[in-house]
Motif scaffolding. Sequence first.
Motif, PDB file in Angstrom:
ATOM      1  N   PHE A   1      -4.045  -6.225   5.026  1.00  0.00           N
ATOM      2  CA  PHE A   1      -3.184  -6.333   6.215  1.00  0.00           C
ATOM      3  C   PHE A   1      -3.458  -5.164   7.152  1.00  0.00           C
ATOM      4  O   PHE A   1      -3.745  -4.047   6.708  1.00  0.00           O
ATOM      5  CB  PHE A   1      -1.715  -6.299   5.824  1.00  0.00           C
ATOM      6  CG  PHE A   1      -1.212  -7.511   5.085  1.00  0.00           C
ATOM      7  CD1 PHE A   1      -2.070  -8.479   4.579  1.00  0.00           C
ATOM      8  CD2 PHE A   1       0.157  -7.672   4.878  1.00  0.00           C
ATOM      9  CE1 PHE A   1      -1.593  -9.580   3.891  1.00  0.00           C
ATOM     10  CE2 PHE A   1       0.650  -8.768   4.196  1.00  0.00           C
ATOM     11  CZ  PHE A   1      -0.225  -9.722   3.697  1.00  0.00           C
ATOM     12  N   THR A   2      -3.311  -5.429   8.455  1.00  0.00           N
ATOM     13  CA  THR A   2      -3.465  -4.380   9.458  1.00  0.00           C
ATOM     14  C   THR A   2      -2.329  -4.478  10.467  1.00  0.00           C
ATOM     15  O   THR A   2      -2.106  -5.538  11.056  1.00  0.00           O
ATOM     16  CB  THR A   2      -4.804  -4.505  10.194  1.00  0.00           C
ATOM     17  OG1 THR A   2      -5.884  -4.450   9.250  1.00  0.00           O
ATOM     18  CG2 THR A   2      -4.963  -3.377  11.206  1.00  0.00           C
TER      19      THR A   2
ATOM     20  N   LYS B   1      -0.293   4.905  10.542  1.00  0.00           N
ATOM     21  CA  LYS B   1       0.006   3.636   9.896  1.00  0.00           C
ATOM     22  C   LYS B   1       0.276   3.837   8.413  1.00  0.00           C
ATOM     23  O   LYS B   1      -0.339   4.682   7.769  1.00  0.00           O
ATOM     24  CB  LYS B   1      -1.153   2.670  10.090  1.00  0.00           C
ATOM     25  CG  LYS B   1      -1.454   2.389  11.565  1.00  0.00           C
ATOM     26  CD  LYS B   1      -2.662   1.495  11.731  1.00  0.00           C
ATOM     27  CE  LYS B   1      -2.975   1.290  13.210  1.00  0.00           C
ATOM     28  NZ  LYS B   1      -4.146   0.393  13.406  1.00  0.00           N
ATOM     29  N   TYR B   2       1.173   3.020   7.903  1.00  0.00           N
ATOM     30  CA  TYR B   2       1.555   3.069   6.501  1.00  0.00           C
ATOM     31  C   TYR B   2       1.548   1.654   5.952  1.00  0.00           C
ATOM     32  O   TYR B   2       1.936   0.706   6.639  1.00  0.00           O
ATOM     33  CB  TYR B   2       2.956   3.673   6.334  1.00  0.00           C
ATOM     34  CG  TYR B   2       3.086   5.052   6.927  1.00  0.00           C
ATOM     35  CD1 TYR B   2       3.402   5.230   8.266  1.00  0.00           C
ATOM     36  CD2 TYR B   2       2.866   6.191   6.140  1.00  0.00           C
ATOM     37  CE1 TYR B   2       3.487   6.498   8.813  1.00  0.00           C
ATOM     38  CE2 TYR B   2       2.964   7.458   6.683  1.00  0.00           C
ATOM     39  CZ  TYR B   2       3.281   7.605   8.020  1.00  0.00           C
ATOM     40  OH  TYR B   2       3.371   8.856   8.552  1.00  0.00           O
ATOM     41  N   TYR B   3       1.120   1.520   4.694  1.00  0.00           N
ATOM     42  CA  TYR B   3       1.063   0.215   4.047  1.00  0.00           C
ATOM     43  C   TYR B   3       1.563   0.330   2.618  1.00  0.00           C
ATOM     44  O   TYR B   3       1.342   1.339   1.947  1.00  0.00           O
ATOM     45  CB  TYR B   3      -0.374  -0.310   4.008  1.00  0.00           C
ATOM     46  CG  TYR B   3      -1.005  -0.523   5.360  1.00  0.00           C
ATOM     47  CD1 TYR B   3      -1.793   0.457   5.945  1.00  0.00           C
ATOM     48  CD2 TYR B   3      -0.803  -1.711   6.054  1.00  0.00           C
ATOM     49  CE1 TYR B   3      -2.369   0.269   7.187  1.00  0.00           C
ATOM     50  CE2 TYR B   3      -1.384  -1.915   7.305  1.00  0.00           C
ATOM     51  CZ  TYR B   3      -2.159  -0.916   7.855  1.00  0.00           C
ATOM     52  OH  TYR B   3      -2.732  -1.116   9.095  1.00  0.00           O
ATOM     53  N   THR B   4       2.179  -0.745   2.152  1.00  0.00           N
ATOM     54  CA  THR B   4       2.465  -0.795   0.735  1.00  0.00           C
ATOM     55  C   THR B   4       1.162  -1.081  -0.013  1.00  0.00           C
ATOM     56  O   THR B   4       0.248  -1.703   0.546  1.00  0.00           O
ATOM     57  CB  THR B   4       3.531  -1.863   0.425  1.00  0.00           C
ATOM     58  OG1 THR B   4       3.990  -1.722  -0.897  1.00  0.00           O
ATOM     59  CG2 THR B   4       2.993  -3.267   0.640  1.00  0.00           C
TER      60      THR B   4
ATOM     61  N   LEU C   1       0.885  -7.962  12.992  1.00  0.00           N
ATOM     62  CA  LEU C   1       0.500  -7.788  11.597  1.00  0.00           C
ATOM     63  C   LEU C   1      -0.586  -8.817  11.306  1.00  0.00           C
ATOM     64  O   LEU C   1      -0.303 -10.012  11.200  1.00  0.00           O
ATOM     65  CB  LEU C   1       1.684  -7.980  10.654  1.00  0.00           C
ATOM     66  CG  LEU C   1       1.372  -7.691   9.186  1.00  0.00           C
ATOM     67  CD1 LEU C   1       1.094  -6.194   8.986  1.00  0.00           C
ATOM     68  CD2 LEU C   1       2.526  -8.125   8.276  1.00  0.00           C
TER      69      LEU C   1
ATOM     70  N   VAL D   1      -0.790  -4.572  -0.096  1.00  0.00           N
ATOM     71  CA  VAL D   1      -1.423  -5.163   1.096  1.00  0.00           C
ATOM     72  C   VAL D   1      -2.503  -4.262   1.674  1.00  0.00           C
ATOM     73  O   VAL D   1      -3.202  -4.670   2.611  1.00  0.00           O
ATOM     74  CB  VAL D   1      -0.393  -5.511   2.188  1.00  0.00           C
ATOM     75  CG1 VAL D   1       0.751  -6.336   1.602  1.00  0.00           C
ATOM     76  CG2 VAL D   1       0.139  -4.271   2.875  1.00  0.00           C
ATOM     77  N   GLN D   2      -2.639  -3.065   1.138  1.00  0.00           N
ATOM     78  CA  GLN D   2      -3.645  -2.129   1.636  1.00  0.00           C
ATOM     79  C   GLN D   2      -5.027  -2.773   1.590  1.00  0.00           C
ATOM     80  O   GLN D   2      -5.434  -3.342   0.578  1.00  0.00           O
ATOM     81  CB  GLN D   2      -3.639  -0.858   0.776  1.00  0.00           C
ATOM     82  CG  GLN D   2      -4.578   0.227   1.244  1.00  0.00           C
ATOM     83  CD  GLN D   2      -4.051   0.984   2.438  1.00  0.00           C
ATOM     84  OE1 GLN D   2      -2.876   1.333   2.489  1.00  0.00           O
ATOM     85  NE2 GLN D   2      -4.914   1.258   3.397  1.00  0.00           N
TER      86      GLN D   2
ATOM     87  N   VAL E   1       6.365  -3.559   4.009  1.00  0.00           N
ATOM     88  CA  VAL E   1       4.996  -4.059   4.055  1.00  0.00           C
ATOM     89  C   VAL E   1       4.099  -3.074   4.796  1.00  0.00           C
ATOM     90  O   VAL E   1       3.090  -2.613   4.260  1.00  0.00           O
ATOM     91  CB  VAL E   1       4.936  -5.441   4.736  1.00  0.00           C
ATOM     92  CG1 VAL E   1       3.485  -5.906   4.858  1.00  0.00           C
ATOM     93  CG2 VAL E   1       5.775  -6.456   3.980  1.00  0.00           C
ATOM     94  N   ALA E   2       4.456  -2.762   6.044  1.00  0.00           N
ATOM     95  CA  ALA E   2       3.619  -1.889   6.863  1.00  0.00           C
ATOM     96  C   ALA E   2       4.462  -1.299   7.977  1.00  0.00           C
ATOM     97  O   ALA E   2       5.496  -1.866   8.354  1.00  0.00           O
ATOM     98  CB  ALA E   2       2.447  -2.669   7.450  1.00  0.00           C
TER      99      ALA E   2
END
Length: 125
Positions: free
Chosen positions: A68-69, A58-61, A81, A64-65, A48-49
């Motif tokens: 989500f933070t 930070k990395y996100y799928t 999250l 969820v970009q 997910v992140a």
Amino acid sequence: QVQLVESGGGLVQAGGSLRLSCAASGGTFSWYSMGWFRQAPGKEREFVAAISRRYGTKYYTDSVQGRFTISRDNAKNTVYLQMNSLKPEDTAVYYCAAGTGWDSTLIDPSTFASWGQGTQVTVSS
């Protein structure tokens, strides 16, 4: 090895928000990259992140970009999250993880050596 405890899951309507927390103990929190993964019934665990221990990158799928933070508070040994604009497809058990990798390796669950017990997130339509 660090121990992790998640909290903050629950039932929310589509479009709503939740904030998950993951409290760490038993290690030097700032040494670890932290990640969130999720697993829906009948599906594999997915990334997910993540937030890297190096530079806080930070990395996100993709799914969820922008919604989500991920963030961390090293003084409180906690990673968060923040989940906004939740969708029914976000329904899953969410797991917090800690590892010593960084950068693109963080999307791979094998990078993480420590895992929490998971917290259920259910989004109703």
